[in-house]
Motif scaffolding. Structure first.
Motif, short mmCIF file in Angstrom:
data_model
loop_
_atom_site.label_atom_id
_atom_site.label_comp_id
_atom_site.label_asym_id
_atom_site.label_seq_id
_atom_site.Cartn_x
_atom_site.Cartn_y
_atom_site.Cartn_z
N GLN A 1 5.65 10.74 -17.88
CA GLN A 1 4.32 10.26 -17.51
C GLN A 1 4.43 8.91 -16.82
O GLN A 1 5.05 7.99 -17.36
CB GLN A 1 3.44 10.13 -18.76
CG GLN A 1 2.05 9.59 -18.48
CD GLN A 1 1.20 10.53 -17.65
OE1 GLN A 1 0.99 11.69 -18.04
NE2 GLN A 1 0.72 10.07 -16.50
N SER A 2 3.82 8.79 -15.64
CA SER A 2 3.72 7.50 -14.96
C SER A 2 2.42 6.84 -15.38
O SER A 2 1.40 7.51 -15.54
CB SER A 2 3.74 7.68 -13.44
OG SER A 2 4.95 8.24 -13.01
N VAL A 3 2.46 5.52 -15.54
CA VAL A 3 1.26 4.77 -15.90
C VAL A 3 1.04 3.67 -14.87
O VAL A 3 1.88 2.77 -14.71
CB VAL A 3 1.37 4.16 -17.30
CG1 VAL A 3 0.11 3.35 -17.64
CG2 VAL A 3 1.59 5.25 -18.34
N HIS A 4 -0.06 3.74 -14.13
CA HIS A 4 -0.44 2.70 -13.17
C HIS A 4 -1.67 1.93 -13.68
O HIS A 4 -1.77 0.73 -13.48
CB HIS A 4 -0.77 3.31 -11.81
CG HIS A 4 0.40 4.04 -11.20
ND1 HIS A 4 1.37 3.40 -10.45
CD2 HIS A 4 0.76 5.35 -11.24
CE1 HIS A 4 2.26 4.29 -10.05
NE2 HIS A 4 1.92 5.47 -10.51
N THR A 5 -2.59 2.65 -14.32
CA THR A 5 -3.82 2.03 -14.80
C THR A 5 -4.08 2.43 -16.25
O THR A 5 -3.77 1.69 -17.17
CB THR A 5 -5.01 2.44 -13.92
OG1 THR A 5 -5.05 3.88 -13.84
CG2 THR A 5 -4.88 1.86 -12.51
N LYS A 6 -4.63 3.62 -16.45
CA LYS A 6 -4.97 4.09 -17.79
C LYS A 6 -4.71 5.58 -17.89
O LYS A 6 -5.13 6.35 -17.02
CB LYS A 6 -6.43 3.78 -18.12
CG LYS A 6 -6.89 4.22 -19.50
CD LYS A 6 -8.34 3.85 -19.71
CE LYS A 6 -8.83 4.27 -21.10
NZ LYS A 6 -10.25 3.89 -21.31
N VAL A 7 -4.04 5.98 -18.96
CA VAL A 7 -3.74 7.39 -19.18
C VAL A 7 -4.12 7.74 -20.62
O VAL A 7 -3.83 6.98 -21.54
CB VAL A 7 -2.23 7.67 -18.98
CG1 VAL A 7 -1.88 9.09 -19.41
CG2 VAL A 7 -1.83 7.45 -17.52
N ILE A 8 -4.78 8.88 -20.79
CA ILE A 8 -5.10 9.38 -22.13
C ILE A 8 -4.40 10.71 -22.31
O ILE A 8 -4.58 11.63 -21.51
CB ILE A 8 -6.61 9.53 -22.33
CG1 ILE A 8 -7.32 8.18 -22.17
CG2 ILE A 8 -6.91 10.13 -23.71
CD1 ILE A 8 -8.84 8.28 -22.21
N ILE A 9 -3.60 10.82 -23.35
CA ILE A 9 -2.91 12.08 -23.66
C ILE A 9 -3.44 12.60 -24.98
O ILE A 9 -3.28 11.97 -26.02
CB ILE A 9 -1.38 11.88 -23.75
CG1 ILE A 9 -0.83 11.32 -22.44
CG2 ILE A 9 -0.70 13.22 -24.07
CD1 ILE A 9 0.66 11.00 -22.48
#
Length: 230
Positions: A60-68
């Motif tokens: 998973q790449s994170v640039h701003t916000k990620v919800i898993i």
């Protein structure tokens, strides 16, 4: 872990049908205050004897916000494989995870049928010169990727207990299904049934805290001190 011809021994497993989402409600929100292009890998932590090996189950790449939402996007399955000597890839089976005491059996051929109940896995006698047998936990819906694996001996019992999804910093390119060795640095565990927030500062340092239902705490602070920009 690879065979002699470099074939990955942990290829994804195609789900036989719609996978019931029975994994305890678990989720993580990952944020970054600036675009650091953070690269994360996903494995699964379990307690077992012999000790389980980590397998890269997702990236998973994170640039701003990620919800898993692990419960719905990456529900757990029990997985097992049998690789015959000289063959290219193992035969594999999966069974939806609901609890560590799940009861089921996996028949691979006339010689090997694996069973599982509240006491763990029961491995029948087999010729370990002819077969390599692995059991573990995987995650996914239509395609299930291994998260951890234990190579098991003939005529043995193995207690493998699911504990936590594990997110870690990726420092190199590797295909999904590859072993992650040694234990990943800069790793954060999200126990089953928890809601977590992983926040990355402008310098790339990650801090894990837990929300409602979990006492707020920072996880693996010694790892966080060594986190660096991607």
């Amino acid at each position: 872990m690879e065979s002699a011809d470099n074939t990955i021994l942990f290829p994804p497993i195609k789900s036989a049908g719609a996978l019931l989402t029975s994994t305890p409600d678990t989720a993580i929100t990952i944020t970054s205050v600036s675009d650091l292009n953070i690269k994360l890998g996903l494995t699964f932590y379990a307690t077992s004897s012999p000790t389980a090996d980590y397998i890269l189950a997702g990236i998973q790449s994170v640039h701003t916000k990620v919800i898993i939402d692990f419960s719905n996007q990456l529900p757990l399955s029990w997985v097992a494989s049998v690789l015959a000597a000289g063959e290219i890839s193992p035969n594999q089976l999966a069974y939806p995870f609901s609890a560590n005491a799940d009861q089921f059996s996996m028949r691979f051929n006339n010689e090997i049928t694996l069973t599982h109940d509240e006491s763990g896995w029961r491995i029948p006698p087999y010729d370990n010169k002819e077969y390599r047998v692995c059991i573990g936990l995987g995650m996914g819906l239509e395609e299930i990727d291994w998260g951890c694996s234990v190579t098991v001996a003939p005529n043995s019992s193995v207690l493998l207990e699911a504990s936590a999804y594990q997110v870690f910093r990726l420092d190199m390119a590797m295909p999904i299904g590859s072993p992650v060795t040694p234990t990943p640095p800069n790793a954060w565990q999200i126990p089953l049934g928890s809601k977590a927030l992983l926040s990355f500062s402008a310098s790339g340092i990650g801090t894990l805290t837990f929300g409602t239902g979990n006492q707020a705490q920072q996880a693996n602070p010694e790892h966080d001190q060594h986190a660096a920009k991607s």
